[in-house]
Design a protein around this motif. Structure first.
Motif, PDB file in Angstrom:
ATOM      1  N   ILE A   1       0.763  -1.135   0.006  1.00 25.52           N
ATOM      2  CA  ILE A   1      -0.029  -0.038   0.262  1.00 25.52           C
ATOM      3  C   ILE A   1       0.987   1.182   0.088  1.00 25.52           C
ATOM      4  N   SER A   2       0.629   2.210  -0.868  1.00 26.52           N
ATOM      5  CA  SER A   2       1.497   3.167  -0.756  1.00 26.52           C
ATOM      6  C   SER A   2       0.431   4.308  -1.262  1.00 26.52           C
ATOM      7  N   ALA A   3       0.262   5.851  -0.847  1.00 28.80           N
ATOM      8  CA  ALA A   3      -0.615   6.494  -0.880  1.00 28.80           C
ATOM      9  C   ALA A   3      -0.138   7.752  -1.797  1.00 28.80           C
ATOM     10  N   TRP A   4       0.924   7.715  -2.177  1.00 30.90           N
ATOM     11  CA  TRP A   4       1.356   8.870  -3.181  1.00 30.90           C
ATOM     12  C   TRP A   4       2.031   8.382  -4.524  1.00 30.90           C
ATOM     13  N   PRO A   5       1.713   8.802  -5.558  1.00 30.01           N
ATOM     14  CA  PRO A   5       0.740  10.014  -5.830  1.00 30.01           C
ATOM     15  C   PRO A   5      -0.527   9.445  -5.962  1.00 30.01           C
ATOM     16  N   PRO A   6      -1.599  10.389  -5.732  1.00 36.48           N
ATOM     17  CA  PRO A   6      -3.010  10.013  -5.941  1.00 36.48           C
ATOM     18  C   PRO A   6      -3.160   9.719  -7.583  1.00 36.48           C
ATOM     19  N   SER A   7      -4.102   8.736  -7.822  1.00 34.59           N
ATOM     20  CA  SER A   7      -4.464   8.322  -9.006  1.00 34.59           C
ATOM     21  C   SER A   7      -5.192   9.210  -9.588  1.00 34.59           C
ATOM     22  N   PRO A   8      -5.556   9.311 -10.776  1.00 33.30           N
ATOM     23  CA  PRO A   8      -6.251  10.293 -11.590  1.00 33.30           C
ATOM     24  C   PRO A   8      -7.771  10.087 -10.700  1.00 33.30           C
ATOM     25  N   ARG A   9      -8.180   8.908 -10.634  1.00 31.38           N
ATOM     26  CA  ARG A   9      -9.472   8.692  -9.984  1.00 31.38           C
ATOM     27  C   ARG A   9      -9.587   9.467  -8.797  1.00 31.38           C
ATOM     28  N   GLU A  10      -8.577   9.287  -8.089  1.00 32.57           N
ATOM     29  CA  GLU A  10      -8.627  10.101  -6.415  1.00 32.57           C
ATOM     30  C   GLU A  10      -8.829  11.705  -6.741  1.00 32.57           C
ATOM     31  N   TRP A  11      -8.199  11.956  -7.833  1.00 31.47           N
ATOM     32  CA  TRP A  11      -8.120  13.700  -8.312  1.00 31.47           C
ATOM     33  C   TRP A  11      -9.539  13.799  -8.496  1.00 31.47           C
ATOM     34  N   TRP A  12     -10.089  13.228  -9.211  1.00 25.36           N
ATOM     35  CA  TRP A  12     -11.460  13.278  -9.504  1.00 25.36           C
ATOM     36  C   TRP A  12     -12.562  13.177  -8.372  1.00 25.36           C
ATOM     37  N   LEU A  13     -12.277  11.955  -7.607  1.00 25.55           N
ATOM     38  CA  LEU A  13     -13.036  12.113  -6.282  1.00 25.55           C
ATOM     39  C   LEU A  13     -12.858  13.471  -5.497  1.00 25.55           C
ATOM     40  N   LEU A  14     -11.659  13.877  -5.285  1.00 28.62           N
ATOM     41  CA  LEU A  14     -11.598  15.330  -4.583  1.00 28.62           C
ATOM     42  C   LEU A  14     -12.435  16.320  -5.428  1.00 28.62           C
TER      43      LEU A  14
END
Ligand SMILES: Nc1ncnc2c1ncn2[C@@H]1O[C@H](COP(=O)(O)OP(=O)(O)OP(=O)(O)O)[C@@H](O)[C@H]1O
Ligand SMILES: [Mg+2]
Lengths: 419, 238
Positions: free
Chosen positions: A375-388
């Protein structure tokens, strides 16, 4: 700007409520991002459980079933592949290498995998990474064992320790092969795959512990010691499955057809990547439900923010009337409230991302090994940017109603300060 | 040079809703430049409504409201807001101050919304803060002691004086006061009115002061009852 600084001071005055709103948004963001991250990483590490294996061959059964026991070491294999059939395909023109696997026994809940040294040479996971020994060496003798990282860690084994294999799988396995102990010769490095949970022994050793057994039970009155067994011919009569690497991937469907049409025995060959994908799709329902729940939590947080703002408006009606009397435009009143919701959601989202990073930094390694994945948290995936972006967009939408209300109130109240 | 009257109201009628009877029907009302007018009238007679019309928060259905020679109906909505910020000071009955701003910031608030008033304050006293302190001093608030306290800890009388300083900062041409004394006791009412009229005189602002308390009228240049100019009330009274 002036209005912005006024907005900030007004908000600061209500910082207790504001902090609660920010925290509740942050928590829902953590949940949302956490679920998304786990989902994403579960999918990748799942797809990476095996790599570089072109085909998995076993007795005819469902593809997912074959995958489950050959790769994930889950469930009971129903029938075997005879040694002769295995050899036929091991010597097939287009086959470069094979790794035989025999399953069914366990050690204190961990599956025992009987194989040969080709396993260590050819098994690949993740980005075509090969297995590495953290300690000791590959097995050589009949009663040697190589442990997956997690087995060694959880049971506290090190090289030289003696282990007893139990017949059958799971914690419930009760009949033990205690007349023929194995000795740990090596411990593998963690891989984040089911290899970590496997006890690897040689095919010969696996055969040896079963020489005085027939049909899943010890033959009464027959007892062959480890020493005697060592001198016998320990070529197994059958194996559970085997992994196949081809000379060229182009041949994969041809060889698959050859296996499936094999006359002597009912066999089947699967493409592990494809079947992993099918298996994942089976699990995707739960995955989507999880995402839906976390989206709902977000909606709850945004609605909570909206109601906090609406309640606040009654107390702030006077504030708005004063600002209007001083020359504030209706759109400025609107912007004041909308700006506030924007600030709250952006702060909530930021805090959520920070908490998420902190959680992963603090507990990611532990969580990863507990779940058998990295498990790594960085960088956020494009989907995570979308969620934000969706969180912030949702915040703005939730702010529209209070902002409109404030604006209408201000227009209607005029110069009278109502309470 | 003769200045335009601070306020001219001509044949204005106003109703809150289309179906309602009008609340106000005023033939003529004029407040001269720098004039301090007491406008009396019982509760519900439409005093606050009239002030809203003057401030440009409401516009009359018929007739004309001219403030400093500008017709409020000719100005656009934002134009009226702008005009109000630049030229009008407002004091409410109570709760005039933003509880989360310090006293001085409350007084300086109008200068955040109007460059005109900021410039005037800076020209007169060097800075907005200096003018705020001066006005507070004139209104009898020992500045340093009051400034240190949060607005919410001031007495109602002190709050109203802070509100008066705010209405006067940046020398607006017209100050609207909507019953600013009704929350004060009798002695303080007189004090407050004396200070307010005096300071309006000093800054040259016209003052339109509405109240139902006729006892206060003596301190003003002129005393008018809304009933005398509002046909609605006359009819109701007849
Ligand atoms: N926002 C509003 N919508 C509809 N009608 C209103 C509104 N504000 C006031 N009115 C009505 O207009 C009339 C005049 O009200 P206004 O507030 O101007 O009286 P007032 O003279 O200021 O009274 P008071 O001395 O009690 O403040 C009243 O009948 C009131 O019901
Ligand atoms: Mg009123």
């Amino acid at each position: 700007m002036n209005l912005a600084s006024l907005a900030w001071r007004s908000l600061w005055n209500r910082r207790g409520t504001a902090a609660l709103v920010v925290v509740s948004i942050a928590l829902s963001v953590v949940l949302l991002l956490g679920v998304e991250r786990l989902r994403d990483q579960a999918r990748t590490s799942f797809a990476n459980t095996v790599s570089g294996v072109d085909l998995v061959v076993g007795a005819r059964t469902g593809p997912v079933n074959l995958l489950l026991y050959s790769v994930f070491r889950l469930g009971e294999p129903t029938s075997n592949v005879s040694w002769e059939s295995y050899r036929t395909f091991a010597e097939h023109d287009r086959v470069k290498w094979t790794v035989p696997l025999s399953l069914g026994d366990s050690h204190r809940g961990f599956p025992v995998v009987a194989t040969n040294r080709d396993y260590f040479e050819h098994y690949r996971y993740g980005d075509r990474r090969s297995l590495k020994l953290a300690e000791g060496e590959e097995f050589d003798g009949v009663f040697d064992a190589v442990l997956g990282a997690r087995v060694a860690r959880e049971l506290g084994y090190s090289v030289g320790d003696r282990i007893i294999v139990a017949h059958g799988g799971g914690e419930m396995a009760h009949t033990r092969h205690d007349d023929k102990p194995f000795f740990v010769t090596g411990i593998l490095e963690p891989t984040g795959t089911p290899v970590d949970q496997s006890v690897h022994v040689s095919l010969e050793g696996f055969e040896a512990i079963h020489v005085d057994w027939r049909g899943g039970a010890p033959v009464p009155g027959l007892s062959i010691s480890a020493e005697q067994a060592r001198r016998m011919d320990l070529t197994p009569s059958g194996i559970t499955a085997f992994l196949v690497g081809l000379e060229s991937r182009v041949a994969v469907f041809g060889v698959q057809r050859d296996v499936n049409n094999f006359q002597d025995e009912a066999l089947m060959a699967i493409l592990p990547r494809l079947t992993l994908q099918q298996l994942w799709d089976l699990l995707a329902v739960g995955e989507r439900a999880l995402l839906a729940v976390s989206l709902l939590v977000l909606v709850v947080a945004l609605v909570a923010m909206m109601s906090a703002l609406l309640t606040g408006l009654n107390e702030r009606r006077r504030e708005m009337a004063i600002l209007r009397a001083l020359g504030a435009r209706p759109w400025q009143i609107f912007a004041l409230i909308l700006g506030e919701t924007l600030l709250l959601t952006v702060l909530g989202a930021l805090l959520g991302v920070v908490v998420m990073q902190a959680v992963v930094a603090a507990a990611g390694a532990w969580l990863g090994s507990a779940l058998g994945m990295t498990i790594s948290a960085w960088p956020p995936s494009p989907r995570e940017w979308w969620l934000l972006a969706a969180v912030i967009g949702g915040g703005l939408v939730a702010g529209l109603w209070p902002a409109t209300r404030a604006c209408l109130n201000a227009l209607q109240d005029g110069m009278t300060v109502r309470l | 040079m003769t200045r335009a009257p601070a306020l001219e109201v001509d044949r204005v009628s106003f109703r809150w809703r289309r179906k309602d009877a009008p609340v106000l029907e005023i033939e003529r009302l004029e407040v001269g430049a720098g004039e301090r007018l007491f406008l009396g009238g019982p509760s519900g007679s439409g005093k606050s409504t009239l002030l809203s019309l003057v401030a440009g928060v409401l516009v009359p259905g018929d007739g004309r409201v001219r403030v400093l020679g500008h017709d409020t109906r000719v100005l656009s909505g934002p134009g009226r807001d702008r005009f109000r910020a630049d030229h009008l000071g407002v004091i409410f009955q109570m709760f005039n101050l933003l509880p989360w701003l310090p006293v001085l910031d409350n007084v300086m608030l109008p200068c955040r919304f109007s460059h005109t008033r900021r410039n005037r304050a800076e020209q007169r006293d060097g800075s907005v803060a200096a003018q705020a302190r001066r006005l507070l001093g004139r209104l009898g608030l020992d500045a340093e002691r009051v400034l240190a306290r949060p607005v919410t800890e001031l007495s109602v009388g002190q709050q109203q004086r802070v509100a008066a300083a705010r209405a006067l900062i940046g020398a607006p041409e017209l100050v609207l006061a909507d019953e600013p004394t009704s929350a004060l006791d009798a002695d303080r009412r007189a004090d407050f009115v004396a200070l307010l009229t005096e300071q309006c005189g000093e800054t040259g602002a016209a003052l339109l002061f509405v109240s139902h308390d006729r006892a206060l009228a003596a301190a003003f240049d002129r005393h008018l009852e809304l009933g005398e100019i509002n046909r609605v009330a006359q009819e109701a009274g007849a």
